[in-house]
Design an enzyme around this catalytic site. Structure first.
Site, PDB file in Angstrom:
ATOM      1  N   THR A 168      31.530   5.726  17.340  1.00  0.00           N
ATOM      2  CA  THR A 168      30.825   4.434  17.336  1.00  0.00           C
ATOM      3  C   THR A 168      29.479   4.625  18.041  1.00  0.00           C
ATOM      4  OG1 THR A 168      32.130   3.778  19.265  1.00  0.00           O
ATOM      5  CG2 THR A 168      32.831   2.933  17.142  1.00  0.00           C
ATOM      6  N   LYS A 194      37.241   9.443  20.128  1.00  0.00           N
ATOM      7  CA  LYS A 194      35.985   8.716  20.141  1.00  0.00           C
ATOM      8  C   LYS A 194      35.871   7.950  21.461  1.00  0.00           C
ATOM      9  CE  LYS A 194      35.119   4.935  19.413  1.00  0.00           C
ATOM     10  NZ  LYS A 194      35.070   3.643  20.199  1.00  0.00           N
ATOM     11  N   THR A 205      44.447   5.061  25.468  1.00  0.00           N
ATOM     12  CA  THR A 205      42.995   5.093  25.552  1.00  0.00           C
ATOM     13  C   THR A 205      42.443   4.712  24.213  1.00  0.00           C
ATOM     14  OG1 THR A 205      41.074   6.390  26.096  1.00  0.00           O
ATOM     15  CG2 THR A 205      42.798   7.517  24.900  1.00  0.00           C
ATOM     16  N   GLU A 291      28.805   5.424  27.414  1.00  0.00           N
ATOM     17  CA  GLU A 291      27.585   4.758  26.946  1.00  0.00           C
ATOM     18  C   GLU A 291      26.458   4.883  27.963  1.00  0.00           C
ATOM     19  OE1 GLU A 291      29.056   1.490  23.657  1.00  0.00           O
ATOM     20  OE2 GLU A 291      28.981   0.884  25.739  1.00  0.00           O
ATOM     21  N   ASN A 417      24.478  -2.161  25.244  1.00  0.00           N
ATOM     22  CA  ASN A 417      25.390  -3.292  25.193  1.00  0.00           C
ATOM     23  C   ASN A 417      24.713  -4.656  25.216  1.00  0.00           C
ATOM     24  OD1 ASN A 417      28.071  -2.091  25.011  1.00  0.00           O
ATOM     25  ND2 ASN A 417      27.394  -1.035  26.860  1.00  0.00           N
TER      26      ASN A 417
END
Lengths: 422, 422
Positions: A168, A194, A205, A291, A417
């Site tokens: 993603t 991922k 997870t 991220e 985000n």
């Protein structure tokens, strides 16, 4: 941030085990593939993966503890119940989590049926996983129109395309595999995963698929998976957000032809260590590619009264937003480490605590007996300039150990985000 | 970010209560002051505050639950024990937390002695608080050389200088006070607080000082404080980091000359509501001025089986880093709200959940019975463009309610905590 080589994670060495290429196709008898079916408007990005075992495989799984569970999880649970924990294939998509939708289960079942038809197996032999935006209806047409080509293109070297298809906001694909000997036979365990936000696994997870050619009973398979999840994925946090679609699927097809592992003992221990190495490496890859992350952050706690306490303390340190920012800024703000140890929800004394900060550039002791000690800021800055940082904590009140994995908190986490419905 | 007026918080109206100026000096018989003694190298910034009650006051306190406790907390506990919960004065400094230092208690005691000498009271009548960097030795000389001037400058209008002196990365000073009638007498409750990172209070919060001129027994004072902390400061999170120096001190000097409140009843209820209004307002100010914050984020949970569950769910929503980033980006990513409700550590059913997002610009329903419903993205964007956002959650399984307060997660949070050892 787009220099993907900086996301490489160093392998931990273990005698008798060798890291190999091949991800989910490393073990004998597995084929995989991935392509762009149109869920992702960027045509160069895969969004649909398929994995098959040439022969029926025993299956084990762990899922998110979030009360909101993605429809694929409900379907996997149902299918494994029907087959008595056997599976042949896994279909997975990115860009859409198929979660919180009124037609979620129907769509997840449809994905299994489409895969089953293309592979000429039974629908309940197919497991399904989705990742992406929560609460948007999953369009089934793109999957329906591409499943044929995907099934046709499956190969024993298709692991990379599959690993790409489940990404993603990940910046790198995540694969790991090891090889070792069992009963004189070559045996392998491999996997893909991922990340990279909404990561704070709890009893599971985010999407992880592991395959092995070992012959092992379904019970022992599940026991090992649950045990290893506790010390790997469950010790990982990118942002404290436990996802609705977390899932680890583990398939074992027995093609290594070892004597079936039916109970604890040398063979089980040996195989479980391979599973640990693969899942540990994937965990570190997930952490390092969190991220916006620029650094892998590990906390190793020693001298704990029990291993659970050690893991709770370690996870508290790598979860502290303040310390994560300090690591990003390469500031040896050890007071934030001690603060995070102090609010860890476990029972221990704080005033025997020893803290040091280490990397490939050296090690600096910053706190002894719960109080600061003088240290060279210059030396600390050098240690923190590396891309893998380890905080060593000795609680000084026992023999047990634990580790947890995270990353720094950066502008890019906020950007990713804030800007994008991921 | 430097437009301080954007940090103003709207007052909640309550019949019979009037918001007044004066902060900790609003109630009768209190004087305060603040100055720069040199702990902060920026001469325009106050770093030392002093507060005194002209007559002995009853005192109540709550402290951090962090195992690492700042030295000032240990000294306050000791002093209140010695005096049987009486106090005359509070001395507080910013820039240095006096925590994790071998000489911490000695220095905190020294601060009390210096204040006591200057005010001609007993050292155990002085309470002490510190906030700032953890683990750096507190220089006592700047305090020693300025305590005389500080004591001399105390006045009934010194609340603002005191409120400024406890600020760290706060961008605005935080004060609130209300007036009401008790037994035909005018009674007041007022307070000041500091934020703005390492804020996730648990049975206490970061530095908060409240004064009242009500006459109330020490037991009832403590009971009310503990009760109100539970529904105000303990429902606040900026970043999930519970500080080592959290403290709320409440002084009551009886100067309003109401009949002493010794048990629950109308007078207690009336006074407690005033305390609630002051602490609620300070809580919202703390949330809105969270490090780097641009928006106040509130979650109001209704239809819960019990109020504790309501608060746990509300706090889970306002703590989610992913949702906090989405609020910053003004993206109505309600899936993240439902995800955060789902991992809240409480016992309830998820599939009756209703979610809407509101502000002064309107209200948009986004989720019904745990599943997404169509909504106008344009309308949602308008709602989220306001600077105070409320997420309404109805769990649909009871009558109880709860609220929690936080802020968005922005680039500036990372900048503040990456760049600066705060």
């Amino acid at each position: 941030m787009d220099n993907t080589s900086s996301k490489d994670v160093s392998f931990e060495q273990a005698e008798g085990y060798r890291y190999v290429e091949g991800g989910v196709c490393a073990a004998k008898g597995y084929q995989a593939g991935g392509l762009n079916c149109g869920l992702n408007p960027v045509k160069e990005k895969n969004d649909l993966a398929l994995l098959i075992s040439d022969t029926p495989a025993r299956a084990a799984a762990v899922y998110t503890t979030n009360k909101v569970k993605g429809a694929p999880i409900l379907v996997c649970q149902e299918h494994l119940k029907k087959t008595g924990n056997m599976a042949r294939a896994v279909i997975a998509n990115s860009k859409n989590a198929n979660t919180c939708n009124a037609d979620g289960v129907e769509k997840a079942e449809k994905m299994c049926h489409l895969a089953a038809d293309a592979l000429q197996i039974a629908p309940e032999e197919v497991l399904v996983a989705s990742t992406g935006v929560i609460g948007e209806i999953l369009p089934i047409e793109p999957i329906e129109s591409h499943i044929g080509a995907l099934a046709k293109g499956l190969s024993a070297s298709g692991n990379l395309e599959a690993a790409k298809a489940i990404m993603t906001t990940d910046t790198v694909k995540k694969e790991a595999a090891v090889e070792f000997e069992l009963d004189g036979k070559i045996c392998r365990v491999g996997g893909m995963a991922k990340g990279s936000g909404m990561i704070c696994p709890n009893m599971a997870t985010t999407l992880n698929f592991i395959t092995t050619d070992a012959c092992i009973s379904a019970d022992m398979l599940q026991q090992a998976l649950s045990e290893i999840v506790r010390v790997t994925y469950n010790c990982l946090s990118i942002d404290g957000d436990t996802s609705t679609n977390d899932m680890v699927l583990l398939l074992a097809n027995g093609r290594a032809e070892n004597a079936e592992i039916r109970k604890e003992g040398e063979a089980y221990r040996k195989w479980k260590e391979a599973l640990y190495l693969v899942m540990l490496h994937l965990t570190k890859m997930l952490a390092k590619d969190g991220e916006g992350a620029t650094k892998l952050l590990e906390c190793r706690v020693e001298g704990a009264p029990d291993s659970e306490t050690a893991r709770i303390v370690a996870k508290s340190v790598i979860s502290s937003p303040l310390f994560k920012c300090a690591v990003f800024g390469e500031d040896a703000n050890w007071g934030r480490v001690l603060c995070a140890i102090g609010y860890a929800k476990a029972d221990f004394e704080i005033d025997k605590t020893y803290v040091s900060i280490a990397s490939k550039n050296g090690k600096v002791e910053v706190c002894r007996d719960g109080a600061g000690i003088p240290f060279s800021e210059q030396e600390a800055k050098k240690v923190l300039s590396a891309d893998e940082i380890t905080v060593w904590v000795d609680l000084g009140q026992g023999e047990e150990k634990g580790r947890a994995f995270g990353c720094d908190l950066t502008y890019d986490y906020v950007k990713i985000n804030g800007d994008y419905r991921s």
